[in-house]
Design an enzyme around this catalytic site. Structure first.
Site, mmCIF file in Angstrom:
data_model
loop_
_atom_site.group_PDB
_atom_site.id
_atom_site.type_symbol
_atom_site.label_atom_id
_atom_site.label_comp_id
_atom_site.label_asym_id
_atom_site.label_seq_id
_atom_site.Cartn_x
_atom_site.Cartn_y
_atom_site.Cartn_z
ATOM 1 N N GLY A 17 0.792 -1.221 0.000
ATOM 2 C CA GLY A 17 0.000 0.000 0.000
ATOM 3 C C GLY A 17 0.821 1.265 0.000
ATOM 4 C CD GLU A 55 15.537 0.416 -7.698
ATOM 5 O OE1 GLU A 55 14.504 0.096 -7.113
ATOM 6 O OE2 GLU A 55 16.408 -0.418 -8.037
#
Length: 1586
Positions: free
Chosen positions: A47, A81
């Site tokens: 979430g 990243e």
């Protein structure tokens, strides 16, 4: 959520490729290795958004492992990243390890196969993102990385090892409670950002915190470097086998990022490290480097990566020679020791665990801080030792111990620098300085120790090792702990001081000399008797013998302060180099003292009367005889051929110096300050001109002189001594202060003269044609001086002191300040109307030196060819300006001149009030559009009274620079303290036909503007006409930093006028000028340095002095480069830019250089001020001593006058008393009033005459003989009588037969009066209670008065004269008066037999006399009154008092015969009287042997003829041998022995063989009696040495 520092490694991978396989194994291996690792599937809860969490994890991780798998480039998250990871690598030294898992690195670099990415129709695959990702993918393979080949398990282990080594914590351990490191880090933080300086050398003494500071820098910066290494304790490790190779391996591993490399040898290791340093960006610390060879072995000599920083810590102060043959650049940083506050904090942290000391410990803590002198190691060690027991007693005990020895831990650290000295001579030199020469002048020490220890180079070496430093005033300074370390080395040589090489403690030296000890090992000895007295050191005698010194064959250094030596000097050490004997008792130099190798003799304050070398002294360079007040003559100066310094300061009695002094070729310094007797004008010869006109000249000056002091010599300029110094052409410094001449000859021939001091020459009127080479001139308080001129007609002085010259009118090339009353109308030109106001009074301010004490009448200032004056407010038509403004500025255009007239100049005036501030600063500015730009700050101006308006009027002769139509701007630029109310300008014209009336031609006083004012021109070509450095006001807070912008705006930097001088812009001086800045003439005594930077006058204090060092400021430096051959490069644009850049750098460096010079100047100013304060204190002490001497002389004069009056009174009374006796008049007191009273009222007063006594006798009451017993002879036996009934007398002439002179008669004949008796003439029985009267005036102590000639200490005070009662006297009122009393009664003296006790106290309530009674109290409580010698305040303790309690009873009475309360006090603190041990031993021996013998003198009975005899005392009698009539008598039952109280060396034996009396004298011994009733009754004479 991720917090800072949570992760060590961030794992970047494609989940669907490797999450549950390779990456999972790698993650587990990293965790097992203790490496905290982030991976997204474990840390991100369902979430939560992925991107912020990942971004934060990457930024807060120290490293990243990027696992490139087949589908890595298909994920936008992976590519994001990667881009962020590479950004962190560039910005934060983030370590990145690429891992190619089943992927070819070339595919990643070339972006082929699955790594070929393109723009897609998606919000993420945009042009910008794809371009960024491609760039990242191309960059990654260049980082190296790891490619999977073979076993995955082995591959994972290799990755973990690399990460572990990279992430190994690189901080080093810092000591606890560090203090002050942040401030020192700030001082050097700029070095970290300098790209062209690779090295930082932190130098300082052992324990000063060098390693701690290096650790602090390392821990604060290691994260910003790829690789780092900290090598600690290199000196110690290099001493171990294979130590250097081990250090090389450790260093190489750090540079390579943890990869360990085997190094087979030191030379190969140096090469490998050189290669690594060229490519790796590293932070390296090399702690405790001692030699350059260590640095070369560790780093080589090759190039270093420009971004690499290397820190060195060392005890070497100067490391320049280490980098002499390389391209490396090094910045030195001298480690600053802790200040007092930091030291107290560090001590408190370690001792008490807080920043401040415990309550009650502050004082002892501050003592500990003073001992350590800011050394952090010493503070930590000392705090540890003291905190073991936190009591005041323990702390004080430990600190007292440290005064005698140094803590072993501190010693072991400091001695490493000493042991690193490679030469034995340097070690010996260090020990000599530590023991004897700390605080002494460097040049002085070099002369003394140069021959034996090469001191010049040795001191440099010690300074480089931080074992020694040289202060700005050239004194050798050494940290206290280093000094204690050196002394401790000497202490360890032997347990016994006499067997050591050096003895510096006066207590040890005294014991060595007093006991005659000494050894061949002794090289230096110091003894200060005054210091011992101050320390209350107990010593038997201050007279010492030379025996011990004769045993010291290797003695080189001997310092004796106020030591009295006796003995022979022939065997003194031939190696003696330094003899410092202050306060010597010698009157001449001993002929047997070998002085052939002496370099320096200091015999200041000596008793020398004649100084004559006993032999040729070829090595002697320094002779100091300061304050030898008895010195009369100096002979045979030719026997000191190489003498360089001769100090005769304050040798007041010196009247002759051998003429051969004029032949000395090396004498450079001669100080004759205060030698008035030598320099009297009638004795002075014309030796300075080389013409010896007198037959016996008393003073010659050699040609070689450089520095000459003739201050306070009352010199006069005469034909015989013209003070021309025509042959002393090398003179650099000359002090003729406080002399009597009015004029001096020209000194233009003295081309080397740099400093001339004529202060306090109150009669000097003119100084003409001073040499152009003169750099400093001091004429303080030359009150008659009017004019100073120069050979070059220009003012070139760098230092000029002229305070107190209240008559000074003109200083050529500088200023002229003349009262208008002394100027003619022609001198004033168009301003001649000022004569009407010449008597008005104006208070001048500005230059305090010039205005202090001057007349307050209107004065005209001539400066820079500008005339100016200040007036009180007035209205005069002549003062109405052509152009007026109510503001502080105005503008106008120059109009055409009238016909047949030309513009001569401008009159500028303004009205102003002052705010009352002390520091008023303003400039008058004139500028035009035609290159005229002038700023003028007048030297002096008027100060109106508070609330009143003043007027400043000036004339500027700049007409030649002004042309019709020029726009002129005139303004008053106020910096502080002044308010302008109106300003105005008038144009001054002159007629061409009468040019001779122009100011320039008429006055001839000033230089035409447009002359040589280049020194006052700024870089903007404006003229800054100011003669002081206003930056000094800014440095002390009296001027705001923005003052210069008020004057010139922002066109130039204010630093351009920093250091401004009386001659304008600072310029580089001749080296000799620099050398003579604040000239120090070394007085080579123990603490004697004469500061000649200022006049020696006491009260002179310069608040602001310009620096004479001549700094090259920005504009002058910049102007040098405008002359470069720029034409050759005009066509090259790139080269022009490069030149401009170089100019900018040079200007920046010039500014920095100027700042450094000004800091140096500030220090020099502080030093000069401190020297002036020191001179102030010295002169004040001298004045106080002179005043005290005057008082003493006045007291002596009054004493002699009183003595004469007393003698006259005694003579009068002795003549009057026989006359009164004829009429039966007997006054109670021998006083004029009593005598008159007695004559008028015959009340039956009885006159009691007293015998005449000799020096040894004591007056006794009537009815007692000279021995203090009842008289057995006729009543007049006490008078002079040759018929003594056959009694022989022993001792002095107690009863003189004749009087040789009037003086003797006066001193020997004495008269005293007893109490008034009743009308029936009843007299008290004095034998039982005779009363001795003593004068106890109110608050007068019971002590003997000052002894007069021929008086004895036993003589009592005379009774005071009673006032005659007034007829209105009320008896009833008198009865209410308090009774007489005595307070503070006490007994002083030693309570031993043969010693004298004395009672003293204060009288109260009208006490006029006292009855004394000495009594013995027995143990059983009984009291025994003493019969002999016990009726006075003095009492001689006898053997009969032994084993009793001795006391005195005092009965006070007044003139009304009222008796006060009896007062009693016990001797010996209420303890028993005991025998002196020596006396007791003599009694015991006499009792054992049964007899005692004594040599004495026996009176023959004729005149004063005495014969030597031997008195033998046996048990049954006595025997007198050797005399004319031998005596052999037995004791009778009534034999008694008496000793007169007045002369205890005499005795009488009465009742022996027919009651005859034997009198004798035993010289050198005091006899006491004690009867021992043992056997047949031995009578023992008990004695002690006098």
């Amino acid at each position: 959520m991720v917090s800072p520092g949570t992760y060590n490694v961030f794992l970047s991978f494609r989940g669907e490729d490797t999450r549950n396989a390779f990456t999972d194994h790698l993650y587990d291996a990293l965790v097992r290795a203790g490496i905290v690792t982030f991976r997204d599937n474990e840390e991100i809860r369902r979430g939560e958004e992925l991107q912020p969490e990942i971004e934060r994890a990457i930024k807060e991780s120290r490293a990243s492992v990027v696992v490139f798998s087949e589908k890595y480039a298909t994920s936008t998250w992976c590519l994001d990243e990667l881009a962020l990871i590479l950004q962190q690598r560039r910005e934060c030294n983030h370590f990145v390890l690429p891992v190619f898992y089943h992927v070819d690195p070339s595919d990643v670099r070339k972006q082929t196969g699955t790594f070929a990415i393109e723009v897609k129709a998606s919000s993420r695959w945009t042009d910008d993102n794809v371009s960024l990702w491609k760039k990242a993918l191309k960059e990654v393979p260049d980082l190296g990385g790891m490619v999977l080949s073979g076993s995955e398990a082995k591959f994972v282990k290799e990755i973990v090892d690399i990460i572990y080594n990279k992430l190994e914590r690189r901080e080093v351990s810092l000591p606890q409670n560090i203090t002050g490191m942040a401030a020192r880090y700030e001082d050097i933080s700029a070095w970290l950002n300098q790209p062209d300086v690779e090295f930082l050398a932190i130098c300082g003494m052992g324990g000063s915190g060098k390693t701690t500071l290096a650790k602090y820098i390392y821990n604060s910066n290691w994260k910003t470097y790829e690789n780092m290494s900290f090598l600690e304790g290199i000196r110690e490790k290099c001493e171990q086998p294979d130590g250097m190779r081990v250090l090389q391996e450790q260093l190489l591993k750090g540079i390579l990022g943890g990869k360990k490399r085997k190094i087979p040898s030191v030379s190969e290791g140096t090469c490998k490290i050189e290669e690594a340093l060229q490519t790796k960006r590293s932070l390296i610390v090399l702690d405790d480097i001692v030699e350059r060879s260590q640095l070369v072995a560790l780093l080589g000599t090759g190039k270093i990566n420009p971004q690499t920083k290397i820190i060195i810590t060392t005890t070497r102060e100067n490391t320049d020679d280490w980098f002499k043959f390389t391209d490396w650049r090094c910045q030195d940083y001298e480690m600053k020791l802790l200040n007092d506050d930091e030291s107290l904090e560090l001590l408190s942290r370690h001792a008490f665990g807080s920043k401040v000391p415990m309550e009650g410990f502050k004082e002892v803590a501050e003592q500990a801080v003073q001992y350590c002198e800011g050394n952090p190691l010493a503070l930590e060690v000392l705090a540890s030792a003291l905190s073991q027991k936190n009591t005041i007693v323990h702390w004080k005990s430990q600190l007292n111990t440290l005064e005698k020895d140094i803590h072993s831990r501190i010693h072991n650290v400091l001695i490493m620098s000493y042991n690193s000295l490679s030469l034995v001579l340097e070690k010996e030199l260090f020990l000599h300085i530590a023991c004897f020469f700390v605080g002494k002048d460097k040049d002085y020490v070099v002369k003394i120790l140069q021959h034996d220890y090469n001191a010049a180079s040795g001191i440099t070496s010690l300074s480089n090792r931080c074992l020694l430093s040289v202060s700005p005033n050239n004194k050798l300074m050494m940290h206290r702990l280093l000094q204690e370390m050196g002394k401790n080395i000497v202490r360890q040589e032997s347990k016994f001081p006499e067997q050591r090489s050096r003895v510096w403690l006066s207590s040890d030296s005294y014991k060595i000399l007093s006991k005659g000890k000494g050894s061949e090992t002794m090289e230096g000895l110091a003894l200060d008797m005054q210091m011992l007295e101050e320390q209350k050191f107990a010593f038997k005698s201050s007279n010492l013998k030379t025996d011990a010194l004769q045993k010291m064959d290797k003695l080189k250094l001997l310092q004796l302060n106020f030591v009295q030596l006796t003995g022979f000097y022939e065997n003194f050490s031939e190696d003696l180099r330094w003899l410092c004997w202050l306060g010597s008792n010698l009157r001449t130099i001993p002929s047997d003292l070998f002085m052939g190798n002496l370099v320096a003799i200091d015999m200041s304050y000596s008793n020398l009367e004649i100084f004559e070398p006993p032999m040729v002294l070829p090595s002697l360079q320094i002779l100091n005889l300061t304050d030898s007040h008895n010195l009369l003559e100096i002979r045979n100066m030719s026997m000191i051929p190489h003498l360089e310094t001769l100090i005769l300061w304050n040798c007041h009695s010196l009247s002759r110096v051998c003429e051969t002094i004029g032949d000395l070729t090396s004498l450079a310094l001669l100080n004759m300050t205060g030698c008035r007797n030598l320099c009297k004008s009638e004795q002075m010869e014309a030796s300075t001109s080389g013409k010896g006109v007198a037959e016996q000249p008393t003073l010659f000056f050699p040609r070689s002189l450089h520095r000459l002091f003739l201050k306070d010599c009352d010199l006069e300029c005469t034909e015989s001594f013209p003070l021309s110094f025509s042959i002393q052409l090398s003179l650099q410094y000359m002090n003729l202060g406080n002399s009597l001449f009015e004029f001096l000859p020209s000194y233009d021939h003295l081309k080397n003269l740099r400093v001339l001091d004529l202060s306090l020459c109150s009669m000097l009127k003119q100084l003409l044609c001073l040499p152009s080479t003169l750099a400093e001139l001091y004429v303080y308080y030359c009150k008659s001086l009017e004019e100073i001129s120069f050979q070059s007609h220009r003012f070139t002085l760098q230092e000029f002191g002229y305070e107190g010259c209240i008559s000074l009118l003109e200083i050529e090339g500088f200023i002229k300040l003349v009262p208008v009353t002394k100027l003619e109308e022609n001198d004033l030109g168009h301003m001649k109307w000022l004569k009407e106001y010449q008597n008005h009074e104006v208070c001048l301010v500005g230059d305090d030196e010039l205005t202090k004490g001057r007349s307050s009448c209107v004065q005209m200032l001539f400066e820079f060819n500008i005339m100016s004056t200040s007036l009180p407010y007035m209205k005069d038509p002549m003062m109405k300006p052509t152009y007026v403004s109510e503001l502080s500025y105005l503008y106008f255009d120059v109009p055409p001149p009238p016909k047949n007239r030309r513009l001569k100049g401008l009159d500028v005036t303004f009205k102003y009030t002052m705010s009352g501030e002390d520091d008023v600063l303003w400039f008058c500015k004139i500028s035009t559009n035609n290159d005229v730009d002038l700023m003028y700050n007048p030297k002096v101006f008027g100060k109106p009274k508070f609330g009143e308006v003043g007027i400043w009027l000036s004339y500027w002769p700049i007409g030649n620079a002004l042309h019709t139509g020029d726009k002129v701007n005139v303004s008053i630029a106020v910096i502080s303290g002044l308010e302008v109310h109106e300003c105005g300008v008038s144009l001054v014209y002159t007629d061409d036909k009468v040019a001779e009336e122009t100011l320039e031609n008429n006055m001839g006083l000033v230089e035409v503007l447009g002359g040589d004012l280049s020194g006052f021109q700024l870089s903007t070509r404006a003229y800054y006409l100011c003669r002081r450095d206003l930056f000094e006001l800014m440095e002390v807070g009296k001027l705001t930093p923005g003052w210069f912008s008020i004057l010139v705006g922002d066109t130039i930097e204010c630093t351009e006028v920093r250091g401004w001088r009386k001659t304008g812009r600072p310029t580089q001086l001749n080296p000799s000028f620099t050398e003579l800045k604040f000239v120090r003439c070394i007085i080579h005594g123990p603490e004697s340095i004469v500061d000649m930077s200022k006049s020696s006058i006491v009260d002179k204090k310069l608040e602001f002095m310009s620096s004479p060092l001549g700094d090259s400021m920005v504009s002058s430096t910049s102007s040098k480069f405008t002359e470069l051959p720029i034409k050759a490069v005009v066509d090259s644009r790139d080269q022009e830019q490069e030149i401009l850049l170089l100019r900018k750098h040079l200007v920046d460096y010039s500014i920095k250089e100027a700042q450094i010079h000004n800091e140096k100047f500030a220090l020099e100013k502080q030093i000069a001020y401190m020297r002036l304060q020191q001179q102030d204190l010295a002169d004040a002490a001298s004045k106080a001593l002179s005043y005290r001497q005057d008082i003493i002389e006045e007291n002596i004069r009054l004493t002699y006058a009183l003595q004469d009056a007393q003698e006259e009174r005694t003579t009068f009374i002795s003549s009057l008393m026989p006359l009164l006796a004829e009429y039966s008049l007997q006054p109670p007191v021998a006083d004029a009033q009593s005598i008159v009273s007695n004559v008028k009222n015959k009340n039956g007063l009885e006159l009691v005459t007293q015998q005449a006594y000799s020096d040894g006798d004591h007056p006794t009451p009537k009815g007692w003989d000279g021995a203090g017993v009842p008289e057995t002879s006729e009543p007049d036996s006490g008078r002079n009588n040759n018929n003594n009934n056959g009694v022989r007398r022993l001792g002095g002439d107690s009863y003189p037969t004749t009087t040789s002179s009037k003086n003797e008669e006066t001193s020997n004949k004495q008269v005293t009066f007893s109490d008034p008796v009743s009308s029936n003439n009843d007299v008290d029985d004095l034998e039982g209670g005779g009363e001795a009267f003593v004068n106890w005036n109110s608050k007068t102590p019971l002590e003997d008065p000052q002894p007069q000639p021929h008086s004895h200490s036993y003589s009592p005070y005379l009774t005071p004269v009673p006032e005659k009662p007034d007829s209105s006297y009320s008896e009833a009122a008198a009865d209410d008066d308090p009774l007489p009393a005595v307070e503070s009664l006490q007994i002083s003296g030693e309570a031993f037999p043969g010693r004298e006790l004395q009672a003293s106290g204060y009288s109260l309530n009208g006490t006029t006399s006292c009855n004394f009674e000495w009594v013995r109290h027995m143990e059983d409580g009984s009291v025994s009154y003493i019969e002999v010698g016990a009726k006075q305040q003095n009492y001689l303790v006898t053997a009969d008092d032994v084993d009793t309690y001795l006391a005195i009873e005092v009965q006070p009475t007044d003139n009304r015969k009222r008796k006060g309360e009896l007062v009693k006090v016990f001797a010996n603190e209420h303890s028993k009287i005991v025998c002196d041990p020596d006396m007791h031993d003599n009694i015991r021996k006499a009792l054992q042997t049964g007899h005692a013998e004594h040599r004495l003198s026996l009176w023959t009975g004729f005149l004063e003829i005495w014969e030597p005899v031997t008195l033998v005392i046996r048990k049954d009698g006595i025997n007198i041998k050797g005399g004319t009539t031998p005596v052999n008598e037995k004791f009778s039952p009534n034999t008694r022995v008496y000793i007169p109280c007045g002369n205890p060396v005499e005795f009488s034996i009465i009742g022996l063989g027919g009651c005859q009396e034997k009198k004798g004298e035993k010289e050198g011994l005091i006899f006491l009696t004690r009867q021992e009733e043992k056997g047949s009754g031995l009578l023992v004479f008990c004695y002690i040495q006098k």
